[in-house]
Design a protein around this motif. Structure first.
Motif: not given
Ligand SMILES: Nc1ncnc2c1ncn2[C@@H]1O[C@H](COP(=O)(O)OP(=O)(O)OP(=O)(O)O)[C@@H](O)[C@H]1O
Ligand SMILES: N[C@@H](CCO)C(=O)O
Length: 294
Positions: A208-209, A212, A216, A236, A240, A245-247, A258-259
């Motif tokens: 997931y890293k 994410g 983006e 965003r 973080k 992980y990301g938005t 976001s996740f």
């Protein structure tokens, strides 16, 4: 006398670079409580106490055209619509309404529509399958329309927390699509496709890293839409800091998604709600059922 309840989940389309081909169903719902009746009565979620002019209601119109497509006539019903899916926020409200309308006709006229038929018809109305497919099937669905068919695959549930940042302004999908280019250079197209492939592969493998990070990096739509999304960079960048992980933009916006690592979502919601006073910042679950009729 027929009586049933239709429920359709909201959906967040694109997931960054999965533009027009990825969508995630989440646990916000549009429901229709339907009972056959002597005459039409339609109570919409926007005005639950007053009967609306059913002929003007989006969902009735979808149901009517679905019935007529199968040479059938809708019999009158009392329909009470409830919904916690905000309109024109990038949460697939139009797709949920389309699926609800198709299912209303399916039930009232005993059309025995297959889910594939509902997917095809709903996509025809909506124009792309990335909200229709998760609204119908639930989960994270990757789908593509080719000349004469729609291919789709539902991904296993994701072991992440899902956070939505929902502003109190609307952004119509049509407006957000009008700012997109008609074509992309080969370099942009191959980069964008590669980025999308890595997002799918990393979600499937639970990295997931990496998912994410690449979510983006969209090239297809976010660079052109970011300035239509209030607080795009702030949401965003700040999220973080709280470990997401990301938005990305949810659908065509203005909501963002976001996740985050499983279990961290609630603290992200609390921190981000403080920052985004007039937003609804929500920790949601993936919906894995899609359309249900009880
Ligand atoms: N439950 C509903 N009842 C009546 N009309 C609806 C309903 N849901 C959606 N609509 C119609 O669909 C429009 C919103 O569709 P639009 O595609 O602009 O945004 P969205 O579907 O909410 O977001 P996105 O497509 O980006 O996920 C509303 O303005 C309204 O015209
Ligand atoms: N893929 C669509 C989703 C919104 O319906 C878009 O981004 O325009």
């Amino acid at each position: 006398m027929k009586s049933f309840k239709i429920s359709v989940p909201a959906s967040s389309a694109n997931i960054g670079p999965g533009f027009d081909s990825m969508g995630l169903a989440v646990n916000l719902y549009l429901t229709l409580e339907v009972t056959e009746s002597e005459e039409w009565e339609f109570y919409s979620h926007s005005s639950p106490s007053n009967r609306t002019n059913y002929k003007e209601h989006f969902i009735y119109k979808i149901a009517k055209q679905t019935a007529e497509r199968h040479h059938k006539q809708l019999t009158p019903c009392k329909v009470v619509e409830t919904s916690d899916i905000p309109l024109a926020r990038g949460l697939g409200s139009s797709a949920s309404a389309i699926i609800a309308g198709i299912e209303l006709a399916n039930q009232v006229c005993d059309l025995s529509l297959t889910s594939e038929a509902k997917l095809r018809y709903g996509t025809e109305i909506e124009g792309h399958p990335d909200n229709i497919a998760p609204a119908l099937y639930g989960g994270l669905v990757i789908s593509i329309v080719t000349e004469d068919e729609i291919d789709w695959i539902q991904m296993p549930t994701l072991d992440v927390d899902v956070i939505l940042y929902i502003p109190n302004v609307e952004l119509k999908t049509d407006e957000a699509r009008n700012v997109l280019p008609d074509s992309y250079s080969r370099n942009d197209a191959t980069s964008a496709s590669g980025i999308s492939n890595i997002v799918v592969a990393s979600l499937l493998s639970g990295n997931y890293k990496l998912a994410g990070k690449m979510m983006e990096r969209d090239i297809f739509h976010e660079p052109y839409r970011a300035n239509l999304i209030p607080n795009f960079n702030k949401i965003r960048n700040e999220s973080k800091k709280y470990g997401v992980y990301g938005t990305v933009i949810s659908g065509a916006g203005p909501t963002m998604l976001s996740f985050a690592p499983k279990g961290s979502g609630q603290s992200v919601v609390e921190q981000m709600q403080d920052l985004l006073g007039n937003y609804q910042v929500k920790l949601l679950e993936m919906d894995v059922q899609g359309l249900t009729v009880k």
